[in-house]
Design an enzyme around this catalytic site. Structure first.
Site, PDB file in Angstrom:
ATOM      1  N   ASP A 143      -0.664   1.040  -2.805  1.00  0.00           N
ATOM      2  CA  ASP A 143      -0.539   2.718  -2.741  1.00  0.00           C
ATOM      3  C   ASP A 143      -0.860   3.179  -1.234  1.00  0.00           C
ATOM      4  O   ASP A 143      -1.499   2.457  -0.078  1.00  0.00           O
ATOM      5  CB  ASP A 143      -1.760   3.148  -3.240  1.00  0.00           C
ATOM      6  CG  ASP A 143      -1.656   3.263  -4.516  1.00  0.00           C
ATOM      7  OD1 ASP A 143      -0.482   2.824  -5.050  1.00  0.00           O
ATOM      8  OD2 ASP A 143      -2.623   2.963  -5.828  1.00  0.00           O
TER       9      ASP A 143
HETATM   10  N1  URA Z   1      -4.416  -0.914  -7.730  1.00  0.00           N
HETATM   11  C1  URA Z   1      -4.570  -0.200  -6.995  1.00  0.00           C
HETATM   12  O1  URA Z   1      -4.497   1.152  -8.023  1.00  0.00           O
HETATM   13  N2  URA Z   1      -3.768   0.421  -6.202  1.00  0.00           N
HETATM   14  C2  URA Z   1      -2.998  -0.324  -5.316  1.00  0.00           C
HETATM   15  O2  URA Z   1      -2.845  -0.108  -3.993  1.00  0.00           O
HETATM   16  C3  URA Z   1      -3.304  -1.841  -5.632  1.00  0.00           C
HETATM   17  C4  URA Z   1      -4.065  -2.442  -6.447  1.00  0.00           C
END
Ligand code: URA
Length: 240
Positions: free
Chosen positions: A102
């Site tokens: 993310d």
């Molecule tokens: N899980 C999440 O919630 N975000 C990420 O960036 C990776 C795994």
């Protein structure tokens, strides 16, 4: 296209003569099939294994391990002109990220132009471990850890078995640091897993993918993987 014995030798596995012996003795597979005839030709799209080891000939393939900083998107380009993970890497190859972190998640991200490896690493059946360190609001207990490990429902589908442990609890900020190891890669999976047990993730870092850790890379730093590491990733994915 080149002869199988030459392909094996140029990968550094052994000499051409010994490669011939391995072929005759049924130790060599091409795309999963044992090949015993000498003179079979292969190219870089063929998957060649010798005694169970995947051979990889370097053909303009590049592999990077990035410690992704916060505020960068995991994509090749962005409609809104935001900085992407590919912008952080100095290469003229058309590399792309393997999987997704993310915008606000930091840590280990592999980028490559090797589609075969990318697919192997992303496929959940290959069980590639990904280790996340999540800072969550509140005090997490053993009951919650067990729930995460057994699997929780996100979007109606149960997550597969995971490993979790509490690294520490900070009384002052009333937050827990939890290490969670999963091998799936569903959208926002870690955040959603904590949400499913009633906790909010306030900070998330992926510390490790398979055996590759970013502990020795500063935020935004990256390094190229060496051929040994690439082979190990292939073996990890194929031998699970
Ligand atoms: N899980 C999440 O919630 N975000 C990420 O960036 C990776 C795994």
């Amino acid at each position: 296209m080149e002869r199988l014995n030459k392909f094996i030798a140029s990968s550094g596995y052994t000499s051409r003569r010994k490669a011939d012996l391995l072929i005759i003795n049924g130790k060599v597979k091409v795309n999963g099939k044992v090949i015993r005839e000498l003179g079979v030709k292969v190219d870089s799209n063929d998957l060649v294994t010798v005694e169970g080891n995947v051979l990889k000939k370097e053909e303009n393939k590049e592999y990077f391990l990035l410690n992704k900083p916060r505020g960068v998107i995991t994509a090749v380009t962005d409609d809104l002109n935001r900085k992407t993970v590919v912008d952080l890497i100095d290469t003229d190859k058309r590399i792309y990220p393997v999987g997704r972190l993310d915008y606000d998640t930091t840590g280990a991200l592999i980028l490559t132009n090797d589609g075969e490896l990318a697919n192997l690493l992303m496929h959940p059946k290959n069980n590639i471990d990904k280790v996340y360190i999540a800072k969550v609001k509140g005090l997490i207990g053993k009951v919650e850890i067990t729930k995460l490990e057994r699997g929780v429902y996100i979007d109606g589908v149960k997550t597969s078995k995971a490993k979790a442990r509490i690294r520490k609890y900070d009384k002052k900020s009333d937050s827990s640091i939890v290490e969670l190891t999963i091998h799936e890669g569903r959208n926002h999976q870690v955040k959603k897993m904590f949400e499913a047990i009633g906790y909010e993730v306030v900070k998330l870092k992926r510390e490790k993918i398979s055996f590759l850790s970013v502990l020795d890379l500063k935020s935004g730093e990256y390094r190229q993987l060496n051929i040994k590491e690439v082979k190990k990733l292939y073996n990890d994915a194929l031998n699970r």
